[in-house]
Motif scaffolding. Structure first.
Motif, short mmCIF file in Angstrom:
data_model
loop_
_atom_site.label_atom_id
_atom_site.label_comp_id
_atom_site.label_asym_id
_atom_site.label_seq_id
_atom_site.Cartn_x
_atom_site.Cartn_y
_atom_site.Cartn_z
N GLY A 27 2.02 7.13 -6.66
CA GLY A 27 0.98 8.04 -7.12
C GLY A 27 -0.31 7.37 -7.52
N SER A 28 -0.40 6.08 -7.39
CA SER A 28 -1.63 5.40 -7.79
C SER A 28 -2.63 5.31 -6.66
CB SER A 28 -1.32 4.01 -8.33
OG SER A 28 -0.73 3.20 -7.32
N GLY A 29 -2.26 5.77 -5.46
CA GLY A 29 -3.18 5.75 -4.34
C GLY A 29 -3.25 4.38 -3.72
N PRO A 30 -4.05 4.22 -2.67
CA PRO A 30 -4.18 2.93 -2.03
C PRO A 30 -4.82 1.92 -2.97
CG PRO A 30 -5.34 4.65 -0.77
CD PRO A 30 -4.81 5.27 -2.01
N SER B 244 -12.04 5.58 -2.26
CA SER B 244 -11.70 6.67 -3.17
C SER B 244 -12.37 7.95 -2.70
CB SER B 244 -12.16 6.33 -4.59
OG SER B 244 -13.57 6.32 -4.63
N GLU C 151 0.98 4.09 -2.90
CA GLU C 151 0.77 5.51 -2.60
C GLU C 151 1.97 6.35 -3.04
OE1 GLU C 151 -0.15 5.54 1.55
OE2 GLU C 151 -2.20 4.82 1.23
N GLN D 270 0.84 -1.19 0.00
CA GLN D 270 0.00 0.00 0.00
C GLN D 270 0.87 1.25 0.00
OE1 GLN D 270 -2.87 0.23 3.14
NE2 GLN D 270 -3.69 2.17 2.44
N ALA D 271 1.93 1.24 0.81
CA ALA D 271 2.84 2.39 0.86
C ALA D 271 3.52 2.58 -0.49
CB ALA D 271 3.87 2.21 1.96
#
Length: 136
Positions: free
Chosen positions: A113-116, A121, A110, A106-107
């Motif tokens: 730049g693709s987010g979690p 959302s 993030e 997940q980190a």
């Protein structure tokens, strides 16, 4: 465990490092010593055969499961704690490693730049703002 016969390598030492031998993670010089011991000691050879069979069974039954990258080091750490007589955490090593791997993924997502990956959302909060604006 000891078979009662004198050996260059003690039976307990051989059994303590049996999985290193089975997993081919042992230096070659030590492998030769292990093989000599197994050739001389039928109880250790029997234990080796049993552990080898268990390893094959596990590979056949569980060989397709994805496991976290650092699971081996976590398991070895727990084994070291047990051998040292220290308290072992109640949390499953596999569950702990999976949780940590998911957090790393997940980190990473993030950071790129693709987010979690599976996180919520902003669409839901945007819908709430739109509904609030309409009612005003």
């Amino acid at each position: 465990m000891s078979c009662g016969e004198p050996h260059e390598k003690d039976c307990s030492e051989v059994l303590d490092h049996l999985y290193e031998y089975l997993d081919r993670e042992m230096p070659e010089g030590e492998c030769a010593d292990f093989q000599v011991h197994l050739d001389e000691c039928s109880p250790c050879l029997e234990k080796y055969g049993l552990e080898q069979a268990v390893k094959k069974l596990v590979k056949r039954c569980c060989g397709h499961d994805d496991v976290p990258r650092d699971l081996r080091s976590k398991v070895m750490g727990r084994i070291d704690l047990i051998r040292a007589g220290e308290t072992v955490p109640e949390v499953s090593v596999l569950e702990q490693a999976k949780k940590e791997q998911a957090q790393r993924e997940q980190a990473d997502a993030e950071a790129s730049g693709s987010g979690p990956a599976d996180g919520p959302s902003d669409a839901g909060s945007s819908d709430a703002r739109t509904k609030t604006a309409r009612t005003e």
